[in-house]
Design an enzyme around this catalytic site. Structure first.
Site, PDB file in Angstrom:
ATOM      1  N   SER A  50       0.824  -1.216   0.000  1.00  0.00           N
ATOM      2  CA  SER A  50       0.000   0.000   0.000  1.00  0.00           C
ATOM      3  C   SER A  50       0.857   1.264   0.000  1.00  0.00           C
ATOM      4  CB  SER A  50      -0.942   0.003   1.212  1.00  0.00           C
ATOM      5  OG  SER A  50      -1.979  -0.941   1.036  1.00  0.00           O
ATOM      6  N   SER A  74      -3.406  -8.040  -5.927  1.00  0.00           N
ATOM      7  CA  SER A  74      -2.953  -6.953  -5.046  1.00  0.00           C
ATOM      8  C   SER A  74      -4.084  -5.958  -4.798  1.00  0.00           C
ATOM      9  CB  SER A  74      -1.731  -6.246  -5.637  1.00  0.00           C
ATOM     10  OG  SER A  74      -1.943  -5.897  -6.975  1.00  0.00           O
ATOM     11  N   ASN A 115      -6.427  -7.720  -2.198  1.00  0.00           N
ATOM     12  CA  ASN A 115      -5.909  -8.164  -0.901  1.00  0.00           C
ATOM     13  C   ASN A 115      -4.861  -7.271  -0.244  1.00  0.00           C
ATOM     14  OD1 ASN A 115      -7.400 -10.675  -0.891  1.00  0.00           O
ATOM     15  ND2 ASN A 115      -6.031 -11.354  -2.511  1.00  0.00           N
ATOM     16  N   TYR A 116      -4.102  -6.503  -1.027  1.00  0.00           N
ATOM     17  CA  TYR A 116      -2.949  -5.809  -0.440  1.00  0.00           C
ATOM     18  C   TYR A 116      -2.981  -4.287  -0.554  1.00  0.00           C
ATOM     19  CZ  TYR A 116      -0.822 -10.394   0.031  1.00  0.00           C
ATOM     20  OH  TYR A 116      -0.561 -11.690   0.398  1.00  0.00           O
ATOM     21  N   LEU A 117      -3.820  -3.746  -1.428  1.00  0.00           N
ATOM     22  CA  LEU A 117      -3.862  -2.293  -1.601  1.00  0.00           C
ATOM     23  C   LEU A 117      -5.076  -1.720  -0.887  1.00  0.00           C
ATOM     24  CD1 LEU A 117      -2.919  -2.039  -5.392  1.00  0.00           C
ATOM     25  CD2 LEU A 117      -1.413  -1.944  -3.398  1.00  0.00           C
TER      26      LEU A 117
END
Length: 598
Positions: free
Chosen positions: A353, A553, A556-558
């Protein structure tokens, strides 16, 4: 199916399993030796229980012929595609009515949508990458395999197929509604609420807030592990080196694997063979990560980290553990000593992020078009996906897709050419105007002829389909259908239009179907040029992202608030970046201000 040229009369239970393979004979799976072996081993077990009715003995995979099954499934697909709109509508309504009782549940008095309310059907396990169990038979899940989780003193729902539940529990400390154990890998499968539910939304918000909280502690953690890189205690030194990799390279922590699982590794489970030293300070990582996706990275590292890896490898065999004094559990417990709930995964979310926010802040053109801004966004998304090793194989349809885009671009250029020629036909002075005198690239005589032939074929097909659809609707409404002569007249008009276009080739003149003043034509050319520019950017973006999975991403990750705030700041509709599913998944992110930062 046939065996050694002889037709086999299979009972339904065995025929179903043969059909699972028959439907796949034209896929890459059917060319895989492991997949074929695992399928055939399980198929033989089924045949032992349900042997062929006509006594055929099946012993060799090479003598099996599933082609007739494949042909049957293909014919069914074709039949489904050729359904009329009314038939498709009726089939969908019947399906929706069948599923309606299972799509929602009541949670604390609120109606909430259930996510995966369908149990996975039986079939052949695909696995990802080089999974040792790919091709194995996934058995049918029955009520007797399923535990359901409901409120106390509420009626127990009746299964939609014969049978009784394995167990009924009343556990309000978990978020799953049902679970069972699948037979191939022995993993638990769960039914949860949908992505947009109140519980899931709270969970996502908490995850990203936890990653933001790491900002307060990250400097201390980095100082400590950098100091510990020289620690005399080898366990401390290994842990510090592993943390360096997790932080700088966004490696997953990794867990131990059994012999019957895919040989995938993460940071703590790296073996000596996975990391190569290249003087003076370069490390080459080469291993299979999650989902059997290869991680390959040549990276210059801190001098002490390089020295540590040399020490850790010294005297070990290639198959020995690199970090033999570190495991994921101990590493996460150490991280939690800095901040409650901190794990290696939180580090991945934080770094993904933060990197994304930084790339957007530095790379977004302030005065760019929407497409230029979208390209900058996707570039930032790609860089994060590469950092997290979210790779994918180039889609099989990529070249076909790019071919269609090239055809569309040629079509836009063709439109521009025709508008230029319309100006030339009105007034020859436009031929000297530098804005219009240059011919379009990629449009020679052959390309123009091919494009016009394709356009004509599409228009003829469209006219026929419209005629058929209008008559179907007329029949539904109890009206008289149109006579065939109406269609013939329409087709005749189309043929005449394209004969005229053929005559115009090479003349640099074009007569528009409807007359327009020159200002309107110039305006249309300007719009087309902008459209061509935008479309070229889209093509560049598609080509650049062919080997990177952006969705993982993004989901799940950003932190989704980064995207929403960026869209508001730069005037980009969030719908261009978030699908309807993501909009539903992240409703809590939609209210942030444009100046919000991770």
């Amino acid at each position: 199916m046939k065996y050694n040229g002889q037709t086999v009369d299979l009972p339904p239970e065995a025929e179903e399993v043969a059909g699972f393979y028959g439907a796949m004979i034209d896929t890459e799976h059917a060319k895989d030796a492991t997949f074929n072996k695992n399928f055939f081993d399980d198929f033989l077990k089924i045949l032992k229980k349900y042997p062929p009715k006509n006594g055929v003995k099946i012993t060799k995979f090479e003598l099996c012929d599933f082609r007739s099954m494949f042909d049957h499934f293909e014919a069914e697909k074709t039949k489904k595609k050729s359904m009329t709109s009314a038939e498709k509508k009726t089939a969908k309504a019947a399906k929706d009515a069948l599923e309606a009782p299972y799509t929602h549940c009541t949670l604390d008095g609120r109606k909430e949508k259930v996510g995966n309310f369908r149990v996975e059907p039986p079939g052949l396990f695909r696995g990802r990458g080089d999974h040792p169990k790919k091709g194995a038979l996934k058995l049918r899940v029955r009520p007797e395999d399923i535990t359901i989780n409901i409120g106390k003193d509420v009626p127990i729902p009746t299964p939609n197929v014969p049978g009784t539940w394995k167990e009924v529990v009343n556990d309000n400390t978990v978020t799953w509604l049902a679970n069972w154990v699948e037979n191939v890998n022995g993993n638990y499968k769960y039914v949860f609420l949908a992505a947009g539910s109140s519980i899931k939304g709270q969970s996502d918000w908490t995850k990203f807030e936890k990653a933001r909280e790491l900002k307060k502690y990250v400097d201390q953690i980095r100082n400590d592990y950098n100091d510990a890189l020289r620690n005399k205690n080898m366990g401390e030194r290994q842990r510090a080196t592993a943390m360096y990799f997790i932080d700088k390279l966004a490696l997953r922590a990794g867990n131990e694997k059994g012999d019957d699982e895919a040989d995938t590794v993460g940071c703590c489970s790296l073996r000596c063979e996975h990391v190569t030293l290249e003087p003076p300070n370069k490390l080459v990582f080469d291993f299979l990560g999650k989902d059997s996706i290869r991680y390959y990275n040549e990276v210059a590292v801190d001098e002490q980290v390089y020295k540590n890896i040399r020490i850790f490898k010294n005297g070990k065999n290639p198959e020995d553990e690199l970090f033999d004094r570190v495991n994921t559990g101990a590493l996460n417990r150490h991280l939690a000593s800095y901040m409650k709930g901190l794990t290696a995964k939180v580090f991945r979310t934080y770094n993904a992020s933060l990197t994304f926010q930084d790339l957007l802040d530095r790379g977004t053109p302030e005065k760019g078009t929407v497409q230029e801004k979208l390209n900058a966004y996707n570039h930032a998304n790609r860089m994060v996906a590469i950092l997290c090793n979210h790779q994918r194989a180039v889609p099989k349809t990529h070249e076909q897709s790019m071919g269609k885009m090239r055809d569309k671009l040629r079509g836009l250029k063709y439109e521009r050419m025709k508008l230029r020629h319309a100006l030339f036909a009105i007034d020859a002075k436009y031929k000297k105007d530098k804005r219009y005198k240059e011919p379009e690239s990629d449009l020679d005589d052959d390309a123009i002829a091919t494009h016009e032939d394709n356009l004509k074929a599409k228009e003829l097909e469209k006219a026929e389909k419209k005629f058929q659809k209008d008559n179907e609707k007329a029949a539904e409404d109890g009206k008289e259908p149109q006579d065939e002569s109406v269609l013939k007249e329409k087709l005749k008009e189309i043929e005449a239009d394209y004969k005229r276009l053929k005559k115009e080739r090479g003349t640099e003149k074009h007569v528009l179907k409807r007359e327009k003043p020159t200002e309107k034509i110039e305006e249309a050319i300007d719009k087309l040029e902008e459209k061509i520019k935008t479309f070229k950017l889209q093509m560049e973006d598609r080509e650049a992202g062919k080997e990177v999975a952006l969705g993982t991403s993004k989901i799940n990750y950003l932190d989704p608030r980064i995207t929403v705030a960026w869209c508001k700041e730069h005037g980009v509709p969030v719908e261009r970046l978030f699908s309807k599913t993501l909009m539903t998944k992240f409703p809590w992110a939609m209210e942030v201000d444009m100046d919000w930062k991770f």
